[in-house]
Design a protein around this motif. Structure first.
Motif, PDB file in Angstrom:
ATOM      1  N   ALA A 110      84.285 -45.220 -27.740  1.00 24.39           N
ATOM      2  CA  ALA A 110      84.302 -43.759 -27.825  1.00 24.39           C
ATOM      3  C   ALA A 110      83.241 -43.146 -26.913  1.00 24.39           C
ATOM      4  O   ALA A 110      82.609 -42.164 -27.278  1.00 24.39           O
ATOM      5  N   GLY A 111      83.048 -43.747 -25.748  1.00 20.24           N
ATOM      6  CA  GLY A 111      81.983 -43.258 -24.879  1.00 20.24           C
ATOM      7  C   GLY A 111      80.674 -43.257 -25.656  1.00 20.24           C
ATOM      8  O   GLY A 111      79.841 -42.366 -25.495  1.00 20.24           O
ATOM      9  N   THR A 127      77.075 -44.070 -26.706  1.00 16.03           N
ATOM     10  CA  THR A 127      75.818 -44.503 -26.105  1.00 16.03           C
ATOM     11  C   THR A 127      75.163 -45.585 -26.956  1.00 16.03           C
ATOM     12  O   THR A 127      75.125 -45.469 -28.189  1.00 16.03           O
ATOM     13  N   ARG A 135      71.530 -46.818 -33.574  1.00 19.74           N
ATOM     14  CA  ARG A 135      72.882 -47.348 -33.823  1.00 19.74           C
ATOM     15  C   ARG A 135      72.886 -48.870 -33.789  1.00 19.74           C
ATOM     16  O   ARG A 135      73.600 -49.503 -34.574  1.00 19.74           O
ATOM     17  N   GLN A 144      78.501 -31.793 -30.085  1.00 15.09           N
ATOM     18  CA  GLN A 144      79.376 -32.509 -31.016  1.00 15.09           C
ATOM     19  C   GLN A 144      78.500 -33.212 -32.054  1.00 15.09           C
ATOM     20  O   GLN A 144      77.509 -33.866 -31.696  1.00 15.09           O
ATOM     21  N   THR A 147      74.539 -38.031 -28.968  1.00 18.13           N
ATOM     22  CA  THR A 147      73.202 -38.025 -28.374  1.00 18.13           C
ATOM     23  C   THR A 147      72.835 -36.605 -27.927  1.00 18.13           C
ATOM     24  O   THR A 147      71.658 -36.237 -27.935  1.00 18.13           O
ATOM     25  N   ASP A 182      77.946 -35.178 -22.406  1.00 23.94           N
ATOM     26  CA  ASP A 182      77.882 -36.221 -21.387  1.00 23.94           C
ATOM     27  C   ASP A 182      78.485 -35.758 -20.055  1.00 23.94           C
ATOM     28  O   ASP A 182      79.532 -35.091 -20.041  1.00 23.94           O
TER      29      ASP A 182
HETATM   30  N1  GLN Z   1      77.694 -40.594 -25.509  1.00 22.20           N
HETATM   31  C1  GLN Z   1      77.498 -39.687 -26.586  1.00 22.20           C
HETATM   32  C2  GLN Z   1      77.054 -40.409 -27.827  1.00 22.20           C
HETATM   33  O1  GLN Z   1      77.176 -41.574 -27.920  1.00 22.20           O
HETATM   34  C3  GLN Z   1      78.745 -38.837 -26.871  1.00 22.20           C
HETATM   35  C4  GLN Z   1      79.947 -39.635 -27.266  1.00 22.20           C
HETATM   36  C5  GLN Z   1      81.141 -38.803 -27.702  1.00 22.20           C
HETATM   37  O2  GLN Z   1      81.015 -37.634 -27.982  1.00 22.20           O
HETATM   38  N2  GLN Z   1      82.295 -39.407 -27.784  1.00 22.20           N
HETATM   39  O3  GLN Z   1      76.577 -39.827 -28.732  1.00 22.20           O
END
Ligand code: GLN
Length: 248
Positions: free
Chosen positions: A95-96, A98, A103, A143, A147, A185
């Protein structure tokens, strides 16, 4: 004879349950369950046919293919992804996401597969915001649980932080002038700005982050498998030739 067969089947199921790793479980069920949050183009988003597509989804598909199973993508709130992984509703998260220390305390991350960083998006024509300092006195959208949320929540002097489950909603609020900026991001900000010409990125890339695929810590077999697929995907045609002609 029949009894023996039933016994054999039962004991093989028990063997998988007791000794088999998650890979055996995925293979015997026939599909890989991948969690993501699909308002994050070009990594994961809904196309015009209402299918979830993107860079991450293509990677997930490669992993499912290599396992020889179907891919099932589950779209859920970003801050619910790790809890869903830990409660076994998902096999992995792409999910992209980080790789962060916090985490990594609760999940295991693959080798990094993408480099990103936070940027600031505003409406074209409004005062450009160049850095985090510039967010002081502003209403900022992020969101929930990202991050971007973390960094903005630690800043002093922001008028209000508004946290959304979906980036599409955060950008709607920006367009409707209910927030002054969205922090997110870089690559995703670019995608939103491209499809919303009245928005622009006014900062440099303000952090350095790397994305990883998350699995449960105990699923070491799956983590190893994912890293192997990622490494194979990075091989150039030249690397493949070397392997073909010089492998032992
Ligand atoms: N890379 C950012 C994070 O891990 C956003 C990832 C997302 O919104 N999908 O928090």
């Amino acid at each position: 004879m029949r009894k023996l067969l039933v016994l054999a089947i039962l004991s093989s199921i028990m063997f998988v349950a007791v000794f088999g790793g998650i890979i055996d479980e995925i293979k015997s069920r026939g599909y890989l369950v991948v969690g993501t949050e699909a308002t994050f183009p070009p990594f994961e988003y809904y196309n015009e046919n209402n299918e979830i597509v993107g860079f991450d989804i293509d990677i997930a598909r490669k992993i499912a293919e290599a396992l020889g199973v179907e891919l099932k993508v589950v779209d859920t709130a970003f801050d619910g992804l790790i809890p869903s992984l830990l409660t076994k509703k998902l096999d992995m998260v792409i999910a992209g996401m980080t790789i962060t220390e916090e985490r990594a305390k609760v999940v295991a991350f693959s080798e990094p597969y993408f480099t990103a960083g936070q940027v600031i998006v505003v409406r074209k024509g409004s005062t450009p915001i160049k850095d985090f300092e510039g967010l002081k006195g502003k209403v900022v959208a992020v969101q929930l649980g990202t991050t971007g949320d973390l960094v903005v929540s630690e800043l002093k002097g922001i008028k209000e932080v508004r946290r959304f489950e979906k980036f599409t909603d955060a950008f709607l609020e920006l367009k409707n002038r209910r927030v002054d900026a969205v922090v997110l991001d870089s690559a995703v900000a670019k995608a939103y700005v491209l499809s919303n010409p009245n928005l622009e990125i006014t900062s440099d890339v303000l952090s350095s982050e790397q994305y990883g695929i998350a699995v449960r810590k105990e699923d070491k077999d799956l983590l190893e498998f994912i890293n192997k697929v990622l490494a194979d995907m990075r091989k150039s045609p030249y690397d493949l030739l070397i392997e073909k002609w010089f492998a032992e």
